[in-house]
Scaffold this motif. Structure first.
Motif, PDB file in Angstrom:
ATOM      1  N   HIS A 111      18.075  -7.883  39.119  1.00 19.55           N
ATOM      2  CA  HIS A 111      17.603  -7.804  40.498  1.00 19.55           C
ATOM      3  C   HIS A 111      16.853  -6.503  40.796  1.00 19.55           C
ATOM      4  CE1 HIS A 111      21.300 -10.503  41.333  1.00 19.55           C
ATOM      5  NE2 HIS A 111      20.221 -11.264  41.250  1.00 19.55           N
ATOM      6  N   VAL A 112      17.166  -5.458  40.065  1.00 22.98           N
ATOM      7  CA  VAL A 112      16.648  -4.122  40.378  1.00 22.98           C
ATOM      8  C   VAL A 112      15.117  -4.069  40.450  1.00 22.98           C
ATOM      9  CG1 VAL A 112      16.600  -1.706  39.598  1.00 22.98           C
ATOM     10  CG2 VAL A 112      18.743  -3.004  39.551  1.00 22.98           C
ATOM     11  N   PRO A 113      14.375  -4.695  39.526  1.00 27.32           N
ATOM     12  CA  PRO A 113      12.911  -4.617  39.624  1.00 27.32           C
ATOM     13  C   PRO A 113      12.337  -5.151  40.932  1.00 27.32           C
ATOM     14  CG  PRO A 113      13.537  -5.366  37.454  1.00 27.32           C
ATOM     15  CD  PRO A 113      14.788  -5.361  38.288  1.00 27.32           C
ATOM     16  N   VAL A 114      13.003  -6.091  41.564  1.00 19.54           N
ATOM     17  CA  VAL A 114      12.501  -6.593  42.847  1.00 19.54           C
ATOM     18  C   VAL A 114      12.509  -5.454  43.865  1.00 19.54           C
ATOM     19  CG1 VAL A 114      12.909  -8.176  44.773  1.00 19.54           C
ATOM     20  CG2 VAL A 114      13.203  -8.963  42.409  1.00 19.54           C
ATOM     21  N   PHE A 115      13.619  -4.734  43.956  1.00 18.51           N
ATOM     22  CA  PHE A 115      13.720  -3.635  44.914  1.00 18.51           C
ATOM     23  C   PHE A 115      12.757  -2.498  44.552  1.00 18.51           C
ATOM     24  CE2 PHE A 115      17.927  -5.688  45.049  1.00 18.51           C
ATOM     25  CZ  PHE A 115      17.975  -6.012  46.391  1.00 18.51           C
TER      26      PHE A 115
ATOM     27  N   ALA B 261      19.885   5.630  27.312  1.00 21.43           N
ATOM     28  CA  ALA B 261      20.162   6.477  28.478  1.00 21.43           C
ATOM     29  C   ALA B 261      19.855   5.711  29.767  1.00 21.43           C
ATOM     30  CB  ALA B 261      19.345   7.766  28.398  1.00 21.43           C
ATOM     31  N   ALA B 262      18.726   5.014  29.797  1.00 19.23           N
ATOM     32  CA  ALA B 262      18.365   4.236  30.982  1.00 19.23           C
ATOM     33  C   ALA B 262      19.404   3.147  31.252  1.00 19.23           C
ATOM     34  CB  ALA B 262      16.976   3.624  30.814  1.00 19.23           C
ATOM     35  N   ASP B 263      19.843   2.476  30.206  1.00 17.16           N
ATOM     36  CA  ASP B 263      20.876   1.447  30.369  1.00 17.16           C
ATOM     37  C   ASP B 263      22.154   2.041  30.952  1.00 17.16           C
ATOM     38  OD1 ASP B 263      19.279  -0.592  29.446  1.00 17.16           O
ATOM     39  OD2 ASP B 263      20.125  -0.607  27.419  1.00 17.16           O
ATOM     40  N   ASP B 264      22.534   3.214  30.466  1.00 18.44           N
ATOM     41  CA  ASP B 264      23.746   3.866  30.980  1.00 18.44           C
ATOM     42  C   ASP B 264      23.604   4.227  32.460  1.00 18.44           C
ATOM     43  OD1 ASP B 264      24.942   3.619  28.508  1.00 18.44           O
ATOM     44  OD2 ASP B 264      24.778   5.751  27.994  1.00 18.44           O
ATOM     45  N   VAL B 265      22.437   4.742  32.830  1.00 17.46           N
ATOM     46  CA  VAL B 265      22.199   5.130  34.225  1.00 17.46           C
ATOM     47  C   VAL B 265      22.237   3.904  35.129  1.00 17.46           C
ATOM     48  CG1 VAL B 265      20.468   6.045  35.825  1.00 17.46           C
ATOM     49  CG2 VAL B 265      20.910   7.209  33.656  1.00 17.46           C
ATOM     50  N   VAL B 266      21.567   2.841  34.727  1.00 18.13           N
ATOM     51  CA  VAL B 266      21.551   1.628  35.535  1.00 18.13           C
ATOM     52  C   VAL B 266      22.955   1.044  35.651  1.00 18.13           C
ATOM     53  CG1 VAL B 266      20.687  -0.756  35.680  1.00 18.13           C
ATOM     54  CG2 VAL B 266      19.133   1.112  35.086  1.00 18.13           C
ATOM     55  N   ALA B 267      23.691   1.009  34.546  1.00 17.62           N
ATOM     56  CA  ALA B 267      25.059   0.472  34.578  1.00 17.62           C
ATOM     57  C   ALA B 267      25.953   1.302  35.493  1.00 17.62           C
ATOM     58  CB  ALA B 267      25.635   0.420  33.160  1.00 17.62           C
ATOM     59  N   ALA B 268      25.857   2.623  35.407  1.00 21.06           N
ATOM     60  CA  ALA B 268      26.668   3.493  36.266  1.00 21.06           C
ATOM     61  C   ALA B 268      26.302   3.300  37.734  1.00 21.06           C
ATOM     62  CB  ALA B 268      26.494   4.955  35.851  1.00 21.06           C
TER      63      ALA B 268
ATOM     64  N   ARG C 127      22.777  -7.464  40.237  1.00 24.25           N
ATOM     65  CA  ARG C 127      22.790  -7.312  38.780  1.00 24.25           C
ATOM     66  C   ARG C 127      21.518  -6.593  38.331  1.00 24.25           C
ATOM     67  NH1 ARG C 127      22.202 -12.177  36.329  1.00 24.25           N
ATOM     68  NH2 ARG C 127      21.410 -13.128  38.212  1.00 24.25           N
ATOM     69  N   ARG C 128      21.522  -6.181  37.119  1.00 19.92           N
ATOM     70  CA  ARG C 128      20.398  -5.444  36.526  1.00 19.92           C
ATOM     71  C   ARG C 128      19.073  -6.189  36.717  1.00 19.92           C
ATOM     72  NH1 ARG C 128      20.815  -1.695  32.079  1.00 19.92           N
ATOM     73  NH2 ARG C 128      23.002  -2.110  32.339  1.00 19.92           N
TER      74      ARG C 128
END
Length: 154
Positions: free
Chosen positions: A48-52, A24-31, A45-46
């Motif tokens: 990069h998200v943890p930096v933000f 579910a988390a993968d789907d949310v991040v991809a969307a 890209r995926r």
């Protein structure tokens, strides 16, 4: 040789709560990334998200970002360099420790955060339409409880 074990593992994984939460988390991040890319941020890209997610408003050291994200300092350094090259963050020596690098958001990075937040809110609104407000609020509370180790509110 171990066909039975693998078959049972695969069958069990389809209904495993951890697997379902990750999917579910993968789907949310991809969307979210797909919608944000369509708004002019296709290079995010995926990874990069943890930096933000882990960046403090006044900046954060690369070591702290790495610890919060659960990755090595070397891995985080590479991701930060990438984002710096794209103009989303800047780095400078940390005032408290000249050996450390402090990462701060740029105006372009703030624009991305604004766009990603709006996309996230739209996705949540879609879930509210499909599942109802009460179900979404309950799910959020339950997930908070699972991630903090606290019992979910009832």
């Amino acid at each position: 040789m171990f066909d039975e074990e693998l078959r049972r593992f695969s069958a069990g994984a389809r209904d495993d709560l951890g697997f379902l939460l990750l999917a579910a988390a993968d789907d949310v991040v991809a969307a979210t990334l797909a919608e944000v890319a369509a708004q002019g941020y296709p290079e995010i890209r995926r990874v990069h998200v943890p930096v933000f997610v882990h960046l403090d408003p006044d900046g954060t050291t690369i070591s702290a970002l790495a610890e919060r994200a659960g990755v090595t300092r070397q891995a985080m350094t590479g991701v930060v360099r990438e984002l710096e090259g794209l103009g989303y963050v800047v780095t400078a020596p940390d005032p408290g420790d000249r050996r450390a690098r402090r990462v701060t958001l740029t105006g372009h990075g703030a624009e991305y955060c604004r766009a990603a937040t709006q996309v996230s809110e739209r996705l949540t609104d879609r879930w509210r339409e499909e599942l109802g407000d009460e179900a979404v609020d309950r799910l959020r509370d339950q997930l908070r409880g699972l991630t903090t180790g606290l019992p979910a509110p009832r």
